[in-house]
Scaffold this active site. Structure first.
Site, PDB file in Angstrom:
ATOM      1  N   CYS A  18     -16.272   2.722  13.152  1.00 47.78           N
ATOM      2  CA  CYS A  18     -17.655   2.432  13.404  1.00 47.78           C
ATOM      3  C   CYS A  18     -17.542   2.458  14.961  1.00 47.78           C
ATOM      4  CB  CYS A  18     -18.897   2.439  12.313  1.00 47.78           C
ATOM      5  SG  CYS A  18     -18.684   2.535  11.167  1.00 47.78           S
TER       6      CYS A  18
ATOM      7  N   LYS B 291       4.274  -0.626   9.584  1.00 49.91           N
ATOM      8  CA  LYS B 291       4.246   0.725  10.477  1.00 49.91           C
ATOM      9  C   LYS B 291       4.161   2.115   9.975  1.00 49.91           C
ATOM     10  CE  LYS B 291       2.233  -1.648  13.898  1.00 49.91           C
ATOM     11  NZ  LYS B 291       1.536  -2.122  12.708  1.00 49.91           N
TER      12      LYS B 291
ATOM     13  N   HIS C 151      14.994  -7.187  -9.475  1.00 48.70           N
ATOM     14  CA  HIS C 151      14.355  -7.495 -10.553  1.00 48.70           C
ATOM     15  C   HIS C 151      13.133  -6.993 -11.225  1.00 48.70           C
ATOM     16  CE1 HIS C 151      14.855 -11.884 -11.389  1.00 48.70           C
ATOM     17  NE2 HIS C 151      16.182 -12.044  -9.554  1.00 48.70           N
TER      18      HIS C 151
ATOM     19  N   GLU D 134       6.404  -5.871   8.283  1.00 45.53           N
ATOM     20  CA  GLU D 134       5.536  -5.359   8.795  1.00 45.53           C
ATOM     21  C   GLU D 134       6.340  -3.877   9.285  1.00 45.53           C
ATOM     22  OE1 GLU D 134       2.966  -4.796  12.643  1.00 45.53           O
ATOM     23  OE2 GLU D 134       2.687  -5.626  10.120  1.00 45.53           O
TER      24      GLU D 134
ATOM     25  N   LYS E 252      -9.361   0.764  13.582  1.00 41.11           N
ATOM     26  CA  LYS E 252      -8.611  -0.244  13.976  1.00 41.11           C
ATOM     27  C   LYS E 252      -9.638  -1.764  14.178  1.00 41.11           C
ATOM     28  CE  LYS E 252      -6.633  -2.001  17.209  1.00 41.11           C
ATOM     29  NZ  LYS E 252      -5.068  -2.015  17.299  1.00 41.11           N
TER      30      LYS E 252
ATOM     31  N   ASN F 152     -23.228  -0.158  12.282  1.00 37.93           N
ATOM     32  CA  ASN F 152     -22.120  -0.429  12.411  1.00 37.93           C
ATOM     33  C   ASN F 152     -22.271  -1.889  10.926  1.00 37.93           C
ATOM     34  OD1 ASN F 152     -20.939   1.044  13.915  1.00 37.93           O
ATOM     35  ND2 ASN F 152     -20.455  -0.368  15.165  1.00 37.93           N
ATOM     36  N   GLY F 153     -21.646  -1.774  10.526  1.00 38.85           N
ATOM     37  CA  GLY F 153     -21.227  -2.684   9.020  1.00 38.85           C
ATOM     38  C   GLY F 153     -22.018  -1.990   7.551  1.00 38.85           C
TER      39      GLY F 153
ATOM     40  N   ARG G  50     -11.170   3.411  17.222  1.00 35.12           N
ATOM     41  CA  ARG G  50     -11.764   2.353  15.685  1.00 35.12           C
ATOM     42  C   ARG G  50     -11.827   3.036  14.543  1.00 35.12           C
ATOM     43  NH1 ARG G  50     -14.834  -1.840  17.693  1.00 35.12           N
ATOM     44  NH2 ARG G  50     -15.660  -1.844  16.094  1.00 35.12           N
TER      45      ARG G  50
ATOM     46  N   TRP H 111     -17.908   5.945   9.916  1.00 35.47           N
ATOM     47  CA  TRP H 111     -16.400   5.730   9.586  1.00 35.47           C
ATOM     48  C   TRP H 111     -17.365   5.484   8.156  1.00 35.47           C
ATOM     49  CZ3 TRP H 111     -14.071   2.524   5.921  1.00 35.47           C
ATOM     50  CH2 TRP H 111     -12.886   2.725   5.694  1.00 35.47           C
TER      51      TRP H 111
ATOM     52  N   GLU I  64       1.396   3.538   7.683  1.00 36.27           N
ATOM     53  CA  GLU I  64       0.087   4.094   8.189  1.00 36.27           C
ATOM     54  C   GLU I  64       0.239   4.901   8.840  1.00 36.27           C
ATOM     55  OE1 GLU I  64      -1.830   0.109  10.473  1.00 36.27           O
ATOM     56  OE2 GLU I  64       0.056  -0.089  10.918  1.00 36.27           O
TER      57      GLU I  64
END
Length: 612
Positions: free
Chosen positions: A2, A489, A508, A485, A607, A102-103, A27, A76, A492
């Site tokens: 947001c 990357k 395993h 990482e 973000k 926001n929140g 964001r 969002w 996403e």
């Protein structure tokens, strides 16, 4: 996640609001809206689902909304699906209050049920409409004005929020309140700017206030008054933003992510230079003394996402060099397992934004238990920076792409310098080894530049992987951490299912997933583990896997096993992540581009995750 903007001044508000929201697109959002008060004292609200361009078209790039006071928002979705109805701003039942938020308001259903009994009606599924109506309720009931109504609502609301209000009875004024969600207020040339992040106002304003938790502000053209939850005045000092406005622009690159990949040498160099002086590490700016370093018995690294992967790397480096026990924790799990913390330990919180909700909650948990805390953050004045006992600022500059690159790389440097200094102070390495490690660190920026000069080979290879359905990353030790990482990357921004595994764990269970043509990336930067990982790659190849090898110059015999090999310069094995991660960032980027996806704004992601 947001974005909030606001403006009160002597210019048309709508174009400024839209421009600010465009700077916050990174964001993550699914709808947007603005509210502007016109000369007739009417507050006009316009909202649109989807990309910001839809809102711009509905308002003729802001020209259709006249007025010098307004608020805006990119949403969002949390409560309620993405829709124009659920988009912000929301107007209260009595049409007296307009708000964006926001929140997450955790007790919104409880509040909503009570407001329904009071005759309030709701048109959306959002928790924000509940908040604006709660403020409206207290505003109508007590008649004591906006500050009183907002403070009463804040006492009642549980959760996180950055709230921004306009009241029909108070022209030329915007009111804001904050708890656990970022917000800054800028003053410049008789105008006041509000935003949830610096890039939104950087073009207009250099002097900002940071509003603290449980505070309220009354904003007019060129002025800001702050109040505590008890409605007592609060004095604040303006802080100058030193960030370069051009740093928040693409600078000729097609995407922010590629620009930020190329900014890594400078970001890494700047972060090293901030703590390395005349060949020695100086942590005085961080606030850790040698006596404190010697007395630390245990380190807990707490983080989310890529920052967590930094923590995994740092666990290997800190334990290997400084011989101090390290535990790496997912921030989202840290509080809920009732952790046992050594009173002489150190909790390190890693967060690019300094506002990550779970990481901030973990920091507060550690402080409540009386354990020393250190924040590794990129944003000056952020919540974690303000609340941690000590702060290590990374100097990545603004990072706009959702998929982190340069912030990750600077966090690694913070971890390296802590490890090397801890090792020296605690007597685990001698002066010669100490100097050699610092020299290796200082050589990293140039080596990253050298890797970036050869990116066309990776681009060629990535184009062939655009139709991949599954990708696996394998490695041992630090190489496993690198794989974590690299896998994140890829998944996403390309939406390809990928996983990272410790190479020794393949047999395993995981090796049963290997089929003909599946890409497996073997990472081999650790000399003592090279042969063992090669043997795992051979096992994969025997089952039809297509192998990419990522190793250092000199290990050319890997070409007998791998179908495609990428080489990076040699460095001390403890610092290998800084080099090996670059080709994996490029691989993810080029696969996403080959698939025609939105590299900088991947679906469903934000973000900065400022809610749990």
């Amino acid at each position: 996640m947001c974005g909030i903007v606001g403006f009160v001044g002597n210019k048309q508000a709508a174009p400024i609001l839209l421009d600010g929201l465009s700077k916050l697109e990174y964001r993550g959002y699914d709808s947007a809206g603005i509210a502007v008060r016109n000369e007739k004292n009417e507050i006009k609200v316009v909202k649109a689902k989807g990309r910001l361009k839809n809102l711009s078209e509905k308002t003729d790039d802001g020209k259709a909304l006249k007025g010098e006071c307004g608020i805006g928002h990119t949403r969002w979705a949390t409560h309620g699906e993405p829709s124009e109805t659920n988009a912000h701003p929301h107007v209260s039942f009595h049409k007296q209050v307009v708000a964006v938020h926001n929140g997450i308001i955790e007790n919104f259903q409880e509040i909503k049920d009570k407001l329904l009994k009071k005759g309030y009606e709701f048109h959306s599924e959002t928790d924000t409409e509940v908040a604006v109506n709660l403020v409206d309720y207290y505003y109508q009931k007590y008649g004591q004005g906006p500050i009183d109504a907002i403070s009463r609502a804040m006492v009642r609301i549980r959760g996180s929020y950055a709230l921004e209000f306009m009241f029909t009875d108070y022209p030329g004024e915007v009111y804001v309140a904050r708890k656990d969600a970022p917000m800054i207020i800028g003053i410049q040339d008789g105008s006041t700017y509000i935003a949830s992040d610096v890039p939104a106002i950087l073009k207009y304003c250099r002097n900002v206030y940071y509003i603290d938790n449980q505070e309220i502000a009354k904003l007019t053209a060129g002025t800001a008054e702050f109040f505590s939850l008890d409605q007592e005045p609060v004095t604040k000092e303006l802080v100058e933003i030193k960030m370069d406005a051009q740093a928040a622009e693409k600078g000729g690159f097609e995407h922010f992510m590629m620009k930020e990949i190329h900014e890594q040498p400078k970001s890494v160099r700047d972060t090293i230079n901030s703590v390395v002086k005349d060949g020695r590490i100086d942590l005085s700016g961080v606030g850790l003394s040698e006596a404190e370093i010697k007395n630390i018995s245990q380190i807990y690294i707490v983080a989310c996402g890529s920052a967590y992967h930094v923590g995994v790397v740092c666990q290997y480096v800190l334990e290997g060099l400084a011989r101090i026990p390290v535990r790496v924790e997912l921030a989202s799990e840290f509080r809920y397992r009732n952790p046992i913390l050594d009173p002489n330990g150190l909790v390190i919180i890693i967060s690019q934004s300094g506002e990550t909700a779970d990481s901030l909650a973990a920091l507060r948990e550690a402080k409540e238990r009386g354990v020393k805390t250190l924040g590794i953050v990129n944003v000056i004045g952020s919540s974690i920076a303000r609340e941690a006992d000590n702060v290590f600022y990374t100097l990545a500059g603004p990072e706009i792409a959702v998929a982190t690159t340069k912030a990750y790389s600077t966090q690694l440097i913070a971890g390296y310098t802590l490890a090397v200094e801890f090792a020296k102070v605690r007597g685990e390495i001698d002066a010669e080894r100490y100097s050699a490690l610092i020299s290796e660190m200082e050589a990293l920026p140039q080596k990253i530049e050298d890797i970036l000069k050869d990116k066309e080979r990776i681009q060629w290879f990535a184009a062939k992987q655009a139709n991949a359905q599954d990708v696996f990353f394998i490695g041992r030790g630090i190489d496993y951490a690198i794989g974590l990482e690299g896998s994140l990357k890829l998944k996403e921004i390309s939406y390809i299912h990928s996983e990272a595994y410790a190479a020794g764990e393949l047999k395993h269970g995981t090796i049963s997933l290997i089929e003909k043509g599946i890409l497996v990336v073997g990472i081999l930067s650790q000399p003592e583990l090279f042969e063992k990982t090669v043997s795992n790659m051979v096992e994969v190849k025997a089952r039809g896997g297509y192998l990419m090898g990522l190793t250092t110059y000199g290990n050319y015999n890997i070409e007998d096993t791998a179908d495609f090999t990428v080489y990076v310069p040699t460095t001390d094995p403890y610092f290998a992540t800084s080099l090996a991660v670059i080709p994996l960032q490029l691989l993810a980027y080029y696969v996403s581009v080959a698939k025609g996806l939105d590299v900088d704004k991947p679906r469903n992601l934000a973000k900065s995750v400022t809610v749990e």
